[in-house]
Design a protein around this motif. Structure first.
Motif, PDB file in Angstrom:
ATOM      1  N   ARG A  59     -15.712  -9.873  40.130  1.00  0.00           N
ATOM      2  CA  ARG A  59     -14.618 -10.016  40.045  1.00  0.00           C
ATOM      3  C   ARG A  59     -14.326 -11.628  39.812  1.00  0.00           C
ATOM      4  O   ARG A  59     -13.440 -11.620  39.100  1.00  0.00           O
ATOM      5  CB  ARG A  59     -14.051  -9.681  41.243  1.00  0.00           C
ATOM      6  CG  ARG A  59     -13.857  -7.999  41.400  1.00  0.00           C
ATOM      7  CD  ARG A  59     -13.426  -7.703  42.817  1.00  0.00           C
ATOM      8  NE  ARG A  59     -13.446  -6.179  42.870  1.00  0.00           N
ATOM      9  CZ  ARG A  59     -13.563  -5.572  44.042  1.00  0.00           C
ATOM     10  NH1 ARG A  59     -13.341  -6.172  45.242  1.00  0.00           N
ATOM     11  NH2 ARG A  59     -13.395  -4.091  44.119  1.00  0.00           N
ATOM     12  N   ARG A  60     -14.973 -12.291  40.474  1.00  0.00           N
ATOM     13  CA  ARG A  60     -14.755 -13.758  40.147  1.00  0.00           C
ATOM     14  C   ARG A  60     -14.997 -14.163  38.917  1.00  0.00           C
ATOM     15  O   ARG A  60     -14.201 -15.132  38.325  1.00  0.00           O
ATOM     16  CB  ARG A  60     -15.723 -14.611  41.390  1.00  0.00           C
ATOM     17  CG  ARG A  60     -15.036 -14.625  42.570  1.00  0.00           C
ATOM     18  CD  ARG A  60     -16.124 -15.547  43.463  1.00  0.00           C
ATOM     19  NE  ARG A  60     -15.674 -15.536  44.925  1.00  0.00           N
ATOM     20  CZ  ARG A  60     -16.090 -16.152  46.008  1.00  0.00           C
ATOM     21  NH1 ARG A  60     -17.274 -16.702  45.746  1.00  0.00           N
ATOM     22  NH2 ARG A  60     -15.715 -16.119  46.885  1.00  0.00           N
ATOM     23  N   LYS A  61     -16.047 -13.597  38.084  1.00  0.00           N
ATOM     24  CA  LYS A  61     -16.426 -13.984  36.831  1.00  0.00           C
ATOM     25  C   LYS A  61     -15.323 -13.458  36.063  1.00  0.00           C
ATOM     26  O   LYS A  61     -15.103 -14.172  34.962  1.00  0.00           O
ATOM     27  CB  LYS A  61     -17.838 -13.175  36.681  1.00  0.00           C
ATOM     28  CG  LYS A  61     -18.349 -13.705  35.184  1.00  0.00           C
ATOM     29  CD  LYS A  61     -19.612 -13.004  34.921  1.00  0.00           C
ATOM     30  CE  LYS A  61     -20.024 -13.415  33.672  1.00  0.00           C
ATOM     31  NZ  LYS A  61     -21.665 -12.694  33.124  1.00  0.00           N
ATOM     32  N   GLN A  62     -14.853 -12.402  36.088  1.00  0.00           N
ATOM     33  CA  GLN A  62     -13.692 -11.595  35.438  1.00  0.00           C
ATOM     34  C   GLN A  62     -12.378 -12.489  35.450  1.00  0.00           C
ATOM     35  O   GLN A  62     -11.796 -13.085  34.275  1.00  0.00           O
ATOM     36  CB  GLN A  62     -13.528 -10.476  35.814  1.00  0.00           C
ATOM     37  CG  GLN A  62     -14.188  -9.304  35.177  1.00  0.00           C
ATOM     38  CD  GLN A  62     -13.911  -8.095  35.569  1.00  0.00           C
ATOM     39  OE1 GLN A  62     -13.547  -7.707  36.487  1.00  0.00           O
ATOM     40  NE2 GLN A  62     -14.110  -7.036  34.580  1.00  0.00           N
ATOM     41  N   GLN A  63     -12.224 -13.173  36.672  1.00  0.00           N
ATOM     42  CA  GLN A  63     -10.993 -14.072  36.774  1.00  0.00           C
ATOM     43  C   GLN A  63     -11.131 -15.254  36.194  1.00  0.00           C
ATOM     44  O   GLN A  63     -10.342 -15.784  35.480  1.00  0.00           O
ATOM     45  CB  GLN A  63     -10.688 -14.235  38.259  1.00  0.00           C
ATOM     46  CG  GLN A  63     -10.205 -12.974  38.956  1.00  0.00           C
ATOM     47  CD  GLN A  63     -10.435 -13.148  40.596  1.00  0.00           C
ATOM     48  OE1 GLN A  63     -10.667 -14.367  41.177  1.00  0.00           O
ATOM     49  NE2 GLN A  63     -10.031 -12.375  41.450  1.00  0.00           N
TER      50      GLN A  63
END
Length: 240
Positions: free
Chosen positions: A231-235
């Motif tokens: 999720r952090r990577k997508q953000q």
């Protein structure tokens, strides 16, 4: 074609350089561990109720080398992780470099935690169970080599298994894995973990359960941590 060949040669040279650093670190830790290996040996057998025997002059030397090698492996893990990070760093973004670099201390900590779990929880349980099977039937006689090989088999695998969450987080960070893929293979992962538990424990249901539960817990923690990283990577990608 020549450009591709040059890039391949460059990668091979870089890999060779990293391997040399890791081997050099292992050798230094091995030498240092071997100097104090008698202290390590005495600490491991201080609470042992039975006397260990050797069948030949070389047996104790072999045991000392194995003990020194295990300590050297533990000491080399941070350096090995750092060298892997340096090798893949050019392919990572700046934010990914900072995040993945933080995994290195966690690898060492989890390795020590896994070995401690094997030594203080699994090994005494399995050892006492096997000893209880021989009461009033056999004369217990342990060679130093057999005892320490058994000890290492009961502890070292847990050192590597406990690193599973950090390894999965790293692979998620670099895009090799994602939590959805981990969820799809959950049943197969559980099957493999159960096989591992059955293989390294005595043939009784309670021992299998005591080992399977923490292994499954580790896998589920790995899935949750993979979700956080994903999720952090997508953000970050959306913000870019």
């Amino acid at each position: 074609m020549k450009k591709q060949d040059m890039e391949l040669i460059g990668h091979i040279e870089e890999l060779r350089k990293r391997i040399i650093f890791v081997l050099g670190t292992f050798i230094l830790f091995f030498i240092f561990s071997f100097i104090y290996v008698q202290d390590i040996y005495n600490w491991l057998v201080k609470d042992l109720d039975v006397k260990l025997a050797i069948l030949g002059p070389s047996d104790i030397l072999w045991v000392y080398m194995i003990l020194a090698a295990v300590v050297a492996i533990a000491g080399t893990i941070p350096m090995a992780a750092y060298q892997i990070w340096l090798f893949v760093r050019p392919a990572l973004k700046e934010t990914e470099r900072k995040i993945t670099l933080a995994y290195i201390p966690a690898l060492f900590f989890l390795f020590i935690l896994g070995i401690s779990f094997g030594y203080f929880v699994i090994f005494p349980m399995v050892f006492k169970f096997l000893i209880s099977m021989s009461e009033d039937m056999f004369t217990t006689f342990f060679t130093t080599e057999k005892y320490f090989m058994f000890l290492i088999h009961m502890t070292l695998p847990f050192g590597f298994l406990f690193e599973l969450p950090v390894i999965i987080m790293f692979l998620t960070s670099v895009g090799v894995l994602n939590p959805y893929r981990l969820q799809k293979i959950r049943r197969y992962a559980y099957f493999v973990l159960i096989l591992i538990a059955i293989f390294i424990t005595p043939p009784d249901f309670l021992s299998d359960i005591l080992v399977v539960i923490p292994l499954i817990f580790l896998y589920e923690c790995s899935v949750l941590l993979s979700k956080v990283v994903y999720r952090r990577k997508q953000q970050v990608n959306l913000a870019a």
